[in-house]
Design a protein around this motif. Structure first.
Motif, PDB file in Angstrom:
ATOM      1  N   TYR A 127       0.831  -1.204   0.000  1.00 55.94           N
ATOM      2  CA  TYR A 127       0.000   0.000   0.000  1.00 55.94           C
ATOM      3  C   TYR A 127       0.864   1.251   0.000  1.00 55.94           C
ATOM      4  O   TYR A 127       0.521   2.261  -0.593  1.00 55.94           O
ATOM      5  N   TYR A 128       1.974   1.183   0.670  1.00 55.95           N
ATOM      6  CA  TYR A 128       2.859   2.335   0.770  1.00 55.95           C
ATOM      7  C   TYR A 128       3.833   2.415  -0.403  1.00 55.95           C
ATOM      8  O   TYR A 128       4.767   3.213  -0.382  1.00 55.95           O
ATOM      9  N   GLY A 129       3.612   1.598  -1.442  1.00 55.74           N
ATOM     10  CA  GLY A 129       4.403   1.670  -2.658  1.00 55.74           C
ATOM     11  C   GLY A 129       5.814   1.152  -2.520  1.00 55.74           C
ATOM     12  O   GLY A 129       6.669   1.459  -3.337  1.00 55.74           O
ATOM     13  N   CYS A 130       6.060   0.375  -1.516  1.00 58.08           N
ATOM     14  CA  CYS A 130       7.425  -0.066  -1.244  1.00 58.08           C
ATOM     15  C   CYS A 130       7.857  -1.193  -2.178  1.00 58.08           C
ATOM     16  O   CYS A 130       8.652  -0.991  -3.062  1.00 58.08           O
ATOM     17  N   PHE A 131       7.304  -2.343  -1.973  1.00 55.88           N
ATOM     18  CA  PHE A 131       7.646  -3.499  -2.786  1.00 55.88           C
ATOM     19  C   PHE A 131       6.636  -4.593  -2.541  1.00 55.88           C
ATOM     20  O   PHE A 131       5.865  -4.538  -1.600  1.00 55.88           O
ATOM     21  N   LYS A 132       6.671  -5.590  -3.393  1.00 60.59           N
ATOM     22  CA  LYS A 132       5.807  -6.754  -3.215  1.00 60.59           C
ATOM     23  C   LYS A 132       6.669  -7.935  -2.821  1.00 60.59           C
ATOM     24  O   LYS A 132       7.748  -8.135  -3.354  1.00 60.59           O
ATOM     25  N   ILE A 133       6.174  -8.712  -1.897  1.00 60.32           N
ATOM     26  CA  ILE A 133       6.888  -9.892  -1.437  1.00 60.32           C
ATOM     27  C   ILE A 133       6.442 -11.065  -2.306  1.00 60.32           C
ATOM     28  O   ILE A 133       5.261 -11.370  -2.376  1.00 60.32           O
ATOM     29  N   LYS A 134       7.390 -11.706  -2.960  1.00 60.22           N
ATOM     30  CA  LYS A 134       7.041 -12.845  -3.797  1.00 60.22           C
ATOM     31  C   LYS A 134       7.384 -14.163  -3.127  1.00 60.22           C
ATOM     32  O   LYS A 134       6.635 -15.103  -3.200  1.00 60.22           O
ATOM     33  N   LEU A 135       8.525 -14.219  -2.486  1.00 58.67           N
ATOM     34  CA  LEU A 135       8.958 -15.451  -1.825  1.00 58.67           C
ATOM     35  C   LEU A 135       9.528 -15.120  -0.459  1.00 58.67           C
ATOM     36  O   LEU A 135      10.228 -14.129  -0.296  1.00 58.67           O
ATOM     37  N   LYS A 136       9.228 -15.970   0.498  1.00 55.12           N
ATOM     38  CA  LYS A 136       9.869 -15.827   1.800  1.00 55.12           C
ATOM     39  C   LYS A 136      11.182 -16.606   1.739  1.00 55.12           C
ATOM     40  O   LYS A 136      11.256 -17.655   1.109  1.00 55.12           O
ATOM     41  N   PRO A 137      12.205 -16.100   2.409  1.00 47.27           N
ATOM     42  CA  PRO A 137      13.457 -16.864   2.446  1.00 47.27           C
ATOM     43  C   PRO A 137      13.245 -18.177   3.190  1.00 47.27           C
ATOM     44  O   PRO A 137      12.371 -18.279   4.041  1.00 47.27           O
ATOM     45  N   ASN A 138      14.030 -19.148   2.849  1.00 48.56           N
ATOM     46  CA  ASN A 138      13.918 -20.472   3.471  1.00 48.56           C
ATOM     47  C   ASN A 138      14.705 -20.491   4.772  1.00 48.56           C
ATOM     48  O   ASN A 138      15.768 -21.097   4.865  1.00 48.56           O
ATOM     49  N   ILE A 139      14.173 -19.787   5.762  1.00 51.38           N
ATOM     50  CA  ILE A 139      14.799 -19.742   7.080  1.00 51.38           C
ATOM     51  C   ILE A 139      13.742 -20.070   8.122  1.00 51.38           C
ATOM     52  O   ILE A 139      12.551 -19.983   7.854  1.00 51.38           O
ATOM     53  N   GLY A 140      14.188 -20.404   9.303  1.00 47.73           N
ATOM     54  CA  GLY A 140      13.275 -20.814  10.358  1.00 47.73           C
ATOM     55  C   GLY A 140      12.560 -19.657  11.036  1.00 47.73           C
ATOM     56  O   GLY A 140      12.883 -18.486  10.848  1.00 47.73           O
ATOM     57  N   GLN A 141      11.606 -20.026  11.868  1.00 46.74           N
ATOM     58  CA  GLN A 141      10.761 -19.063  12.569  1.00 46.74           C
ATOM     59  C   GLN A 141      11.588 -18.054  13.365  1.00 46.74           C
ATOM     60  O   GLN A 141      11.342 -16.847  13.298  1.00 46.74           O
ATOM     61  N   GLN A 142      12.544 -18.525  14.124  1.00 46.45           N
ATOM     62  CA  GLN A 142      13.350 -17.631  14.956  1.00 46.45           C
ATOM     63  C   GLN A 142      14.173 -16.652  14.111  1.00 46.45           C
ATOM     64  O   GLN A 142      14.332 -15.493  14.483  1.00 46.45           O
ATOM     65  N   GLU A 143      14.669 -17.117  12.984  1.00 47.72           N
ATOM     66  CA  GLU A 143      15.454 -16.252  12.097  1.00 47.72           C
ATOM     67  C   GLU A 143      14.578 -15.244  11.358  1.00 47.72           C
ATOM     68  O   GLU A 143      15.063 -14.205  10.908  1.00 47.72           O
ATOM     69  N   GLN A 144      13.300 -15.541  11.218  1.00 43.73           N
ATOM     70  CA  GLN A 144      12.377 -14.623  10.553  1.00 43.73           C
ATOM     71  C   GLN A 144      12.033 -13.413  11.426  1.00 43.73           C
ATOM     72  O   GLN A 144      11.727 -12.341  10.913  1.00 43.73           O
ATOM     73  N   LEU A 145      12.088 -13.573  12.743  1.00 47.60           N
ATOM     74  CA  LEU A 145      11.647 -12.522  13.661  1.00 47.60           C
ATOM     75  C   LEU A 145      12.364 -11.182  13.477  1.00 47.60           C
ATOM     76  O   LEU A 145      11.707 -10.147  13.382  1.00 47.60           O
ATOM     77  N   PRO A 146      13.714 -11.139  13.415  1.00 52.26           N
ATOM     78  CA  PRO A 146      14.352  -9.834  13.237  1.00 52.26           C
ATOM     79  C   PRO A 146      14.032  -9.200  11.885  1.00 52.26           C
ATOM     80  O   PRO A 146      13.943  -7.975  11.770  1.00 52.26           O
ATOM     81  N   ILE A 147      13.831 -10.025  10.877  1.00 54.40           N
ATOM     82  CA  ILE A 147      13.471  -9.503   9.549  1.00 54.40           C
ATOM     83  C   ILE A 147      12.081  -8.885   9.597  1.00 54.40           C
ATOM     84  O   ILE A 147      11.865  -7.762   9.121  1.00 54.40           O
ATOM     85  N   LEU A 148      11.143  -9.600  10.204  1.00 58.02           N
ATOM     86  CA  LEU A 148       9.780  -9.073  10.318  1.00 58.02           C
ATOM     87  C   LEU A 148       9.753  -7.798  11.154  1.00 58.02           C
ATOM     88  O   LEU A 148       9.080  -6.826  10.794  1.00 58.02           O
ATOM     89  N   ALA A 149      10.498  -7.775  12.252  1.00 63.08           N
ATOM     90  CA  ALA A 149      10.546  -6.573  13.092  1.00 63.08           C
ATOM     91  C   ALA A 149      11.091  -5.395  12.305  1.00 63.08           C
ATOM     92  O   ALA A 149      10.571  -4.274  12.380  1.00 63.08           O
ATOM     93  N   SER A 150      12.121  -5.638  11.523  1.00 54.95           N
ATOM     94  CA  SER A 150      12.708  -4.586  10.689  1.00 54.95           C
ATOM     95  C   SER A 150      11.711  -4.076   9.653  1.00 54.95           C
ATOM     96  O   SER A 150      11.603  -2.864   9.430  1.00 54.95           O
ATOM     97  N   LEU A 151      10.991  -4.988   9.026  1.00 50.98           N
ATOM     98  CA  LEU A 151       9.989  -4.592   8.028  1.00 50.98           C
ATOM     99  C   LEU A 151       8.855  -3.785   8.656  1.00 50.98           C
ATOM    100  O   LEU A 151       8.405  -2.794   8.084  1.00 50.98           O
ATOM    101  N   VAL A 152       8.412  -4.202   9.824  1.00 51.23           N
ATOM    102  CA  VAL A 152       7.357  -3.458  10.519  1.00 51.23           C
ATOM    103  C   VAL A 152       7.844  -2.047  10.823  1.00 51.23           C
ATOM    104  O   VAL A 152       7.152  -1.058  10.545  1.00 51.23           O
ATOM    105  N   ASP A 153       9.037  -1.945  11.388  1.00 51.06           N
ATOM    106  CA  ASP A 153       9.559  -0.636  11.770  1.00 51.06           C
ATOM    107  C   ASP A 153       9.819   0.254  10.556  1.00 51.06           C
ATOM    108  O   ASP A 153       9.607   1.461  10.599  1.00 51.06           O
ATOM    109  N   ALA A 154      10.238  -0.340   9.460  1.00 51.81           N
ATOM    110  CA  ALA A 154      10.560   0.446   8.267  1.00 51.81           C
ATOM    111  C   ALA A 154       9.339   0.807   7.426  1.00 51.81           C
ATOM    112  O   ALA A 154       9.257   1.913   6.899  1.00 51.81           O
TER     113      ALA A 154
END
Length: 127
Positions: free
Chosen positions: A69-96
């Motif tokens: 919605y904010y014109g940033c980018f579209k997510i096509k694929l999630k990286p093949n990493i585990g739940q715990q490794e996804q958390l800092p990425i998701l936090a960064s995306l939320v904050d950004a």
């Protein structure tokens, strides 16, 4: 949830959210009109962030439906990493990219709802 709580502490310290009604598998943060949910999904294989209002019915709009919605980018694929490794990425995306929502601007929710309905329609066409 300890790692998730640490990664999403910025919601409390920077945006004034409070942790509410959390459980073993999800953290819920809320302030006046907005609720943010960080949850483990797919039997612990993945993590997810969702947004909604603090009304009786949580709308459950996915982070990846809010970001475009904010014109940033579209997510096509999630990286093949585990739940715990996804958390800092998701936090960064939320904050950004979800700052307007964190500041209680829900204009992106109409777009997110349309994205959900589009996926539902595509799914129904497959079955």
């Amino acid at each position: 949830m300890v790692k998730a709580r640490k990664q999403f502490q910025f919601l409390v310290s920077s945006y004034g959210f409070k942790e509410v009604n959390s459980s073993e598998f999800e953290l819920n943060y809320a302030k006046t009109t907005i609720k943010v949910r960080v949850e483990g999904i797919n039997w612990g294989l993945n993590s997810r962030v969702a947004f909604g209002t603090t009304t009786d019915t949580f709308e459950d709009y996915d982070l990846f439906d809010i970001i475009p919605y904010y014109g940033c980018f579209k997510i096509k694929l999630k990286p093949n990493i585990g739940q715990q490794e996804q958390l800092p990425i998701l936090a960064s995306l939320v904050d950004a990219y979800a700052r307007p929502v964190l500041r209680e601007d829900i204009s992106s929710f109409v777009f997110a709802k349309a994205q959900q309905e589009k996926r539902a329609k595509q799914f129904r066409a497959l079955i």
